[in-house]
Design an enzyme around this catalytic site. Structure first.
Site, PDB file in Angstrom:
ATOM      1  N   ASP A 113       0.859  -1.188   0.000  1.00  0.00           N
ATOM      2  CA  ASP A 113       0.000   0.000   0.000  1.00  0.00           C
ATOM      3  C   ASP A 113       0.895   1.238   0.000  1.00  0.00           C
ATOM      4  O   ASP A 113       1.745   1.383   0.866  1.00  0.00           O
ATOM      5  CB  ASP A 113      -0.909  -0.017   1.236  1.00  0.00           C
ATOM      6  N   HIS A 151      -9.729  -1.911  -7.400  1.00  0.00           N
ATOM      7  CA  HIS A 151      -9.489  -0.726  -6.572  1.00  0.00           C
ATOM      8  C   HIS A 151      -8.746   0.358  -7.352  1.00  0.00           C
ATOM      9  O   HIS A 151      -9.173   1.517  -7.379  1.00  0.00           O
ATOM     10  CB  HIS A 151      -8.739  -1.123  -5.301  1.00  0.00           C
TER      11      HIS A 151
HETATM   12  C1  HEM Z   1      -3.902   2.505  -4.295  1.00  0.00           C
HETATM   13  C2  HEM Z   1      -5.257  -0.508  -0.762  1.00  0.00           C
HETATM   14  C3  HEM Z   1      -8.891   2.518   0.410  1.00  0.00           C
HETATM   15  C4  HEM Z   1      -7.160   5.746  -2.739  1.00  0.00           C
HETATM   16  C5  HEM Z   1      -4.002   1.406  -3.478  1.00  0.00           C
HETATM   17  C6  HEM Z   1      -3.231   0.189  -3.620  1.00  0.00           C
HETATM   18  C7  HEM Z   1      -3.601  -0.638  -2.624  1.00  0.00           C
HETATM   19  C8  HEM Z   1      -4.620   0.028  -1.854  1.00  0.00           C
HETATM   20  C9  HEM Z   1      -3.056  -2.034  -2.324  1.00  0.00           C
HETATM   21  C10 HEM Z   1      -2.188  -0.074  -4.723  1.00  0.00           C
HETATM   22  C11 HEM Z   1      -0.817   0.383  -4.362  1.00  0.00           C
HETATM   23  C12 HEM Z   1      -0.663   1.870  -4.208  1.00  0.00           C
HETATM   24  O1  HEM Z   1      -0.551   2.615  -5.202  1.00  0.00           O
HETATM   25  O2  HEM Z   1      -0.677   2.315  -3.065  1.00  0.00           O
HETATM   26  C13 HEM Z   1      -6.366   0.055  -0.142  1.00  0.00           C
HETATM   27  C14 HEM Z   1      -7.117  -0.575   0.911  1.00  0.00           C
HETATM   28  C15 HEM Z   1      -8.148   0.265   1.231  1.00  0.00           C
HETATM   29  C16 HEM Z   1      -8.024   1.440   0.386  1.00  0.00           C
HETATM   30  C17 HEM Z   1      -6.790  -1.950   1.512  1.00  0.00           C
HETATM   31  C18 HEM Z   1      -9.243   0.128   2.239  1.00  0.00           C
HETATM   32  C19 HEM Z   1      -9.418  -0.921   2.964  1.00  0.00           C
HETATM   33  C20 HEM Z   1      -8.752   3.650  -0.352  1.00  0.00           C
HETATM   34  C21 HEM Z   1      -9.622   4.801  -0.295  1.00  0.00           C
HETATM   35  C22 HEM Z   1      -9.133   5.703  -1.192  1.00  0.00           C
HETATM   36  C23 HEM Z   1      -7.950   5.118  -1.811  1.00  0.00           C
HETATM   37  C24 HEM Z   1     -10.831   4.940   0.625  1.00  0.00           C
HETATM   38  C25 HEM Z   1      -9.620   7.081  -1.549  1.00  0.00           C
HETATM   39  C26 HEM Z   1     -10.842   7.511  -1.368  1.00  0.00           C
HETATM   40  C27 HEM Z   1      -6.109   5.158  -3.393  1.00  0.00           C
HETATM   41  C28 HEM Z   1      -5.332   5.815  -4.436  1.00  0.00           C
HETATM   42  C29 HEM Z   1      -4.393   4.882  -4.904  1.00  0.00           C
HETATM   43  C30 HEM Z   1      -4.631   3.663  -4.132  1.00  0.00           C
HETATM   44  C31 HEM Z   1      -5.502   7.246  -4.914  1.00  0.00           C
HETATM   45  C32 HEM Z   1      -3.372   5.078  -6.018  1.00  0.00           C
HETATM   46  C33 HEM Z   1      -4.016   4.792  -7.353  1.00  0.00           C
HETATM   47  C34 HEM Z   1      -3.068   5.007  -8.531  1.00  0.00           C
HETATM   48  O3  HEM Z   1      -2.785   6.171  -8.839  1.00  0.00           O
HETATM   49  O4  HEM Z   1      -2.632   4.026  -9.131  1.00  0.00           O
HETATM   50  N1  HEM Z   1      -4.865   1.272  -2.403  1.00  0.00           N
HETATM   51  N2  HEM Z   1      -6.934   1.277  -0.431  1.00  0.00           N
HETATM   52  N3  HEM Z   1      -7.755   3.873  -1.277  1.00  0.00           N
HETATM   53  N4  HEM Z   1      -5.648   3.877  -3.239  1.00  0.00           N
HETATM   54 FE1  HEM Z   1      -6.334   2.560  -1.875  1.00  0.00          FE
END
Ligand code: HEM
Ligand code: MG
Length: 297
Positions: A143, A213
């Site tokens: 993450d 996601h």
């Molecule tokens: C990307 C996990 C909730 C916004 C990611 C990634 C993972 C992850 C594994 C891919 C690796 C990375 O780029 O960091 C989770 C989990 C969540 C969660 C387990 C809740 C249980 C959220 C929420 C938001 C969010 C609520 C925003 C409202 C983002 C964004 C990225 C991302 C902006 C980068 C996307 C990109 O530009 O490729 N998240 N996330 N995430 N997440 Fe989450």
């Protein structure tokens, strides 16, 4: 230029403490203690080696009590989604976000912060986060890969540039409870399709599924990617609730709203497949003023 609060720009250390308060008593006494928090941190850092940093932020209805005007676009969190896939709005007056290299000092700082004002507020949520493995969420996916990493990029994304609220940030917080037995019934390929990246090394899939996601939150507006600065960490106990304490900072609340609407099916009817395996139990927006404005409240 106005100074953003110390926690926001540096990368996160391994331990965090996220506390949301409701103010029930003497508002002025609580605000005074909020203005002391960075001094308390400084004193503790002089005594101990902890890299402790803090940010303090306020919910909209509490902020309006300062009569400083309202940062444009700041609202209380609004409930999203329907059926099994919902994001509750739980709000809060004050958020104290601590980050350091030591769990004990986060605990101690919160004690010091609360001691003189304990009768003036209620704790709505107190969650201790920790870096897990090589910066993985409890789904065991990395993450933070796409988080802005340089100071300049983080400043650009997280901090308001001009105007009366320069140096401030919008903050979004949601505590997610994971269902890991359900998640672990998927094989790795199926999990990768839910996230949109590979599991061992976080490489974006060639065809990112629209309802994954990453497919939901990697959003372009007028050709420009919407960015936020995430400070989320895993939290919890094995036998009780555990998951991700999601928290992020941005110069505008808009980016959070667009991402949430996309995740919760309000943009195009598609919901984030990750939400089949994790459920938000809190949801709130806050505003973290610059250090100068915090001291002037
Ligand atoms: C990307 C996990 C909730 C916004 C990611 C990634 C993972 C992850 C594994 C891919 C690796 C990375 O780029 O960091 C989770 C989990 C969540 C969660 C387990 C809740 C249980 C959220 C929420 C938001 C969010 C609520 C925003 C409202 C983002 C964004 C990225 C991302 C902006 C980068 C996307 C990109 O530009 O490729 N998240 N996330 N995430 N997440 Fe989450
Ligand atoms: Mg991308």
């Amino acid at each position: 230029m106005a100074t953003s609060q110390p926690l926001i720009l540096p990368g996160a250390g391994p331990f965090a403490l996220y506390t949301v308060f409701k103010v029930t008593g003497d508002r002025a006494a609580v605000v005074k203690q909020c203005q002391q928090v960075h001094q308390l941190v400084k004193t503790l850092n002089e005594q101990q080696d902890a890299d402790l940093r803090a940010s303090i932020a306020f919910g909209k209805s509490f902020w309006l009590g300062f009569e400083q005007g309202c940062p444009e676009g700041l609202t209380e969190f609004v409930e999203l989604g329907k059926g099994d896939v919902t994001a509750p709005a739980t709000g809060g007056d004050i958020l104290l976000h601590l980050n350091s290299s030591r769990h004990d000092l986060n605990f101690l700082l919160l004690r010091q912060f609360m001691e003189p004002i304990a009768d003036q507020l209620e704790v709505m949520d107190e969650t201790y986060g920790f870096k897990y493995l090589d910066a993985r969420d409890m789904t065991h996916f990395i993450d933070g890969t796409e988080n802005p990493s340089t100071l300049e990029a983080r400043q650009d994304v997280a901090v308001i540039k001009d105007g009366e609220f320069a140096g401030g940030s919008f903050v979004m917080l949601q505590r997610f409870v994971h269902n890991l037995p359900a998640w672990n019934r998927l094989n790795i390929q199926a999990q990768e399709k839910v996230i949109g990246r590979t599991k061992p090394d976080s490489v974006e899939l060639e065809n990112v599924p629209a309802a994954s996601h990453v497919g939901r939150v990697d959003i372009k507006e007028e050709g420009k990617g919407l960015k936020i600065v995430r400070h989320s960490l895993p939290y919890g106990t094995v036998s009780g609730d555990h998951g991700l304490l999601f928290i992020a900072y941005c110069h505008t609340q808009h980016n959070f709203e667009v991402m949430l609407e996309s995740m919760y099916g309000e943009t195009d009817g598609k919901t984030d497949q990750l939400l089949r395996f994790t459920t938000a139990v809190t949801g709130a927006y806050f505003f973290a003023p610059s250090l100068e404005l915090l001291n002037a409240l």
